[in-house]
Design a protein around this motif. Structure first.
Motif: not given
Length: 308
Positions: A103-130
């Motif tokens: 039961h997830r159509a239209g849920s909060a999680g489905s509304r994840l967007a590029p603006a949510d991404l913290p660029a500094a933390e992404l670039t400081g990670a060792t591994i990005l997992h998706v």
């Protein structure tokens, strides 16, 4: 920041106790479940640093998700959204068959967007997992995944993807090109034989997936173990014989074991040994992530040297 960074939807989990039809359940438990947060929790339990990003609703389920992931040792970046927190309802119809309704159509999680991404933390990670789940949730969630991957690649961060195809979210026709595109941008890829067949020939899945670009390809095959092609070297591992209590979450635990060892600098054969042991441990306890093992527990299960 260093370690693992991952993003995706975590759901509230309503699970029927016991085995049998849902209508005959004697009780229910409430927990959480999400492929990406499962991996983050698994890595943390094995001694690695991990961060999870996702959206949750302004409700009790959202609060539980954020607090429980954090309590498992994961740095938690929970963005509160006005939409509801998604739910899944799971029951074991028989000892061999588990049914999950979403039961997830239209849920909060489905509304994840590029603006949510913290660029500094992404670039400081060792591994990005998706995973291949998030791109199926919405256009904005798909855009977030691809932007995260491109940001990580540009910074020299290792990109890992678990194909994790979900037929309830999108068709094979729609999923195939998107998942192929993601795999072509990854350094590490995890897939089952059936998932690999969505977009490469099925005769030699590790070799065919490697042709797309990843240097580390791991084909996980449940009770048959795994086959990997890592930096051109083919490796295999059989599954460990265990008593299955709950099969859900085994794939995520496998991925967590592999990535935790990679973060620790372990060689390829040791990564696979830990991955197999973590996947085996996961099926011996109920729940998606609550029973994620530590190093000592894995060693007790397999007798292997997994105490890094």
């Amino acid at each position: 920041m260093s370690g693992l960074f991952t993003l995706g939807e975590t759901l509230g989990l309503v699970a029927a106790n016991g085995i049998g039809p849902l209508g005959h359940a004697q009780g229910f438990s409430f927990g959480i479940g999400g492929a990406e947060s499962n991996v983050a929790i698994g890595v943390a339990r094995l001694g690695g640093e991990s961060t999870w990003l996702g959206r949750v609703g302004p409700d009790a389920a959202g609060t539980l998700i954020a607090s429980r992931i954090a309590a498992m040792g994961v740095r938690t970046l929970a963005v509160t959204d006005e939409a509801f927190t998604g739910l899944m309802v799971r029951h074991r119809r028989s000892g061999e068959f588990t049914q999950v309704d979403y039961h997830r159509a239209g849920s909060a999680g489905s509304r994840l967007a590029p603006a949510d991404l913290p660029a500094a933390e992404l670039t400081g990670a060792t591994i990005l997992h998706v995973t291949g789940i998030t791109p199926a949730l919405s256009e904005t969630a798909r855009a977030a995944v691809f932007q995260a991957v491109e940001t990580a690649r540009a910074a020299g961060v290792t990109v890992s993807i678990d194909v994790n195809y979900r037929a309830k979210l999108w068709s094979r026709f729609d999923a195939g090109p998107v998942l192929r595109d993601l795999v072509a941008r990854a350094d590490i890829v995890f897939a089952s034989p059936e998932e690999a067949a969505l977009f490469v020939p099925a005769d030699d899945a590790p070799a065919e997936l490697a042709k797309l670009g990843p240097a580390e390809v791991i084909v996980k095959d449940g009770g048959r173990g795994c086959v990997a092609l890592i930096e051109g070297v083919r490796l295999t591992r059989p599954a460990l014989p265990v008593t299955v209590v709950d099969p859900v979450g085994a794939g995520d635990a496998f991925v967590a074991g592999y990535l935790a060892d990679r973060l620790a600098g372990a060689p390829a054969d040791a990564r696979l040994t830990t991955a197999i042991a973590a996947g085996a441990f996961a099926v011996t306890v109920p729940g998606d992530c609550e029973g994620a093992p530590n190093r000592a527990e894995l060693a007790a299960l397999s007798g292997a040297d997994v105490q890094r």
